[in-house]
Design an enzyme around this catalytic site. Sequence first.
Site, mmCIF file in Angstrom:
data_model
loop_
_atom_site.group_PDB
_atom_site.id
_atom_site.type_symbol
_atom_site.label_atom_id
_atom_site.label_comp_id
_atom_site.label_asym_id
_atom_site.label_seq_id
_atom_site.Cartn_x
_atom_site.Cartn_y
_atom_site.Cartn_z
ATOM 1 N N CYS A 20 42.014 -15.782 19.369
ATOM 2 C CA CYS A 20 40.615 -15.870 18.956
ATOM 3 C C CYS A 20 40.317 -17.330 18.615
ATOM 4 C CB CYS A 20 40.370 -14.979 17.740
ATOM 5 S SG CYS A 20 41.360 -15.457 16.293
ATOM 6 N N HIS A 135 49.327 -8.994 2.297
ATOM 7 C CA HIS A 135 48.977 -9.805 3.469
ATOM 8 C C HIS A 135 48.461 -11.160 2.987
ATOM 9 C CE1 HIS A 135 46.841 -11.229 7.051
ATOM 10 N NE2 HIS A 135 47.621 -10.421 7.742
ATOM 11 N N GLU A 137 46.163 -13.098 3.953
ATOM 12 C CA GLU A 137 44.703 -13.207 3.844
ATOM 13 C C GLU A 137 44.196 -12.549 2.568
ATOM 14 O OE1 GLU A 137 40.652 -11.567 5.944
ATOM 15 O OE2 GLU A 137 42.384 -11.875 7.259
ATOM 16 N N SER A 235 48.724 -8.233 11.411
ATOM 17 C CA SER A 235 47.902 -7.084 11.037
ATOM 18 C C SER A 235 47.039 -6.615 12.200
ATOM 19 C CB SER A 235 47.019 -7.444 9.835
ATOM 20 O OG SER A 235 46.121 -6.398 9.536
#
Length: 333
Positions: A20, A135, A137, A235
């Site tokens: 991305c 995680h 993030e 993830s």
Amino acid sequence: MNIAAKPPLTIRLCGPRGFCAGVDRAIQIVVLALKSYGAPVYVRHEIVHNRYVVEGLEAKGAVFVEELDEIPAEHRAQPVVFSAHGVPKSVPEDAASRNLFYLDATCPLVSKVHKQAMRHNRLGRHVVLIGHAGHPEVIGTMGQLPEGSVSLIETIEDADAYAPADPDNLGYVTQTTLSVDDTAGVIARLQQRFPNLTAPAADSICYATTNRQEVVKQAAPGCDLFIIVGAPNSSNSKRLVEVALRAGAKKSILVQRAAELDWDEIGAISTLGLSAGASAPEVIVNEIIEAFRARFDARVELAETVQETENFLVNRELRSIELTAADMAFVNG
């Protein structure tokens, strides 16, 4: 084995897939930092969750650490890059206290979630973060706010058990790489229980996560096997495996390299679905296709939903440095 003896195979190759804009940007930041400042360039945590990418950057001179105190004193003048997943506020503060020069490669869409959470907090709302405990993030987002001002919800069961001190004064945000369908279910349950729950100004789940899940949903029905290229700590890649199974693939597996493929387990198949998580490079997708072509008379069909045009600029300090195709060939081929 000649081509005539190979069994036929249709490969449904999903698009969009793989990198991305946020992952592209993060890798470019490390590559450009190496070109500008020379090796070593330190990176706090894996820049993206993919060992092939990490090893490729290590070969160029990047050094990966988990904490800033791992950077030797004699290299404190070299830059340190923060990963695409984002970091708690305490990390840049720690870097500044050590007189480290840092480059933040946090995905702009993750930074947007940070801002959404801070806005909820500034307006006096308790923040509900929907995401996976541990995680990076999630750790980074929770670390934007004072301790005790964020509650983490992972599942519908968590939403059912949640007992906030002030149920009429809540605002939610989500991790960017979650299952779109699972997250919608959690949000619906929270909204059912807490009608005054305030949504963020824009959806927290990123465009790339949504797009990759949507095309896998469309391609999965009728697939004997669906392969997702990605790392076990990615993830968004793990969510794609789940999406493929729910959408009708008979089997779905997560693979990092072609060498991991168990051909006895794969057996006789006629339709293969293939996609890649947002941190998986295209060179590995091509590697997987070639591995199947060696054993099957393979025909590739493109299953495409949208074309992505998003592009995120690198840090201002690096924009004057030329980035060539050769610089990125280790991931793009």
